[in-house]
Design a protein around this motif. Structure first.
Motif, PDB file in Angstrom:
ATOM      1  N   LYS A 199      -1.507  -5.563  10.424  1.00 50.19           N
ATOM      2  CA  LYS A 199      -0.501  -4.578  10.015  1.00 50.19           C
ATOM      3  C   LYS A 199      -0.911  -3.952   8.690  1.00 50.19           C
ATOM      4  CE  LYS A 199       3.744  -5.486   8.219  1.00 50.19           C
ATOM      5  NZ  LYS A 199       4.037  -4.512   7.155  1.00 50.19           N
ATOM      6  N   ASP A 257       2.286   0.581   9.716  1.00 48.37           N
ATOM      7  CA  ASP A 257       3.716   0.408   9.430  1.00 48.37           C
ATOM      8  C   ASP A 257       4.146   1.338   8.294  1.00 48.37           C
ATOM      9  OD1 ASP A 257       6.258  -0.733   9.174  1.00 48.37           O
ATOM     10  OD2 ASP A 257       5.529  -2.427   7.967  1.00 48.37           O
ATOM     11  N   ASN A 287       5.449   3.637  13.646  1.00 45.03           N
ATOM     12  CA  ASN A 287       6.909   3.432  13.646  1.00 45.03           C
ATOM     13  C   ASN A 287       7.675   4.494  12.863  1.00 45.03           C
ATOM     14  OD1 ASN A 287       6.221   2.541  11.099  1.00 45.03           O
ATOM     15  ND2 ASN A 287       7.085   0.502  11.318  1.00 45.03           N
TER      16      ASN A 287
END
Ligand code: C5P
Length: 238
Positions: A33, A60, A86
């Motif tokens: 991530k 992210d 996202n």
């Protein structure tokens, strides 16, 4: 093949730290991530580098703006090769739907696999006091989390980020094809740090998570590779 359900959070602001950890973890970890801290300090090259190492990337960056701006931003990020992107569900149905539609159209046009698009429901850092101060006192926060998850699904998104406490009800309400990505994972015996709603890796999977995001329990471990292997061992039969 390594278990892709473990996503290691690269919360660094220095490229060398990223390279050291990724090299140390080797084939044990596939998914990483990249959040704001790393992306804003090192830039797109970190995604390029991870992809060149055969890794998968959850970028992210939690986009939240008007529909056209978010859709355009996501299409730019898609060209970096990220596997999950996202947005904030609080941007609304129209924003999420425009974003999902444009991302799919753009991926089809380019002949590339469309990244998964997931939504943040209510940030887990928001407590009841914050919630009340924002004027939502009358709405139970847990209900709003599920409402956002269903709205995201209706808008064509692939899943949500959710605290371990919320995943079970989201799984019940949104079905088995909806992705649930869960941070706040703490293996037995590790420090809680600043997380409050935490779960064991095996419990989070049992409650419906498809992916576990783990940062400090691996990054700060004396032996990060062993810490990752222990988590994978704990979930291997689930
Ligand atoms: O170190 P730790 O395991 O707590 O890291 C969890 C990662 O997941 C961090 O990158 C944190 O920003 C992120 N995250 C979170 N809670 C959320 C959303 C993201 O902890 N609700």
């Amino acid at each position: 093949m390594a278990d892709e359900r473990l996503i290691v959070a690269l919360d660094f602001h220095n490229f060398d730290d990223v390279k050291n950890l990724v090299n140390e973890l080797g084939d044990t970890v596939v998914y990483y991530k990249v959040g704001m801290e790393l992306f804003y300090s090192v830039g797109a090259q970190v995604v390029d580098w991870l992809k060149s190492q055969g890794k998968k990337v959850f970028l992210d960056l939690k986009l939240n703006d008007i529909p056209n701006t978010v859709a355009g931003g996501l299409c730019s990020l898609m060209t970096l090769g990220a596997d999950i992107l996202n947005v904030h569900a609080s941007g609304g149905y129209t924003m999420m739907k425009t974003a999902a539609d444009r991302l799919h159209e753009e991926a089809a046009k380019r002949g590339i696999i469309c990244p998964k698009l997931i939504a943040i429901t209510v940030l887990t850092s928001v407590d009841q006091n914050d919630w009340n101060n924002m004027g939502y006192r009358e709405i139970p926060m847990a209900e709003q989390v599920v409402r956002f998850a269903k709205l995201a699904q209706f808008a064509g998104l692939d899943g949500v980020v959710s605290s371990p406490q919320e995943s079970r009800v989201i799984r019940e309400q949104c079905g088995n094809d909806f992705l649930i990505v869960t941070p706040g994972i703490r293996p037995a015996g590790s420090d809680i740090d600043d997380q409050s709603r935490i779960s064991l890796p095996s419990y989070a999977i049992r409650d419906g998570a498809n992916y576990l995001v783990v940062g400090r329990p691996i990054r700060s471990a004396e032996n990060p590779k062993q810490a990752a292997l222990d988590i994978l061992e704990e979930i291997k039969d689930l």
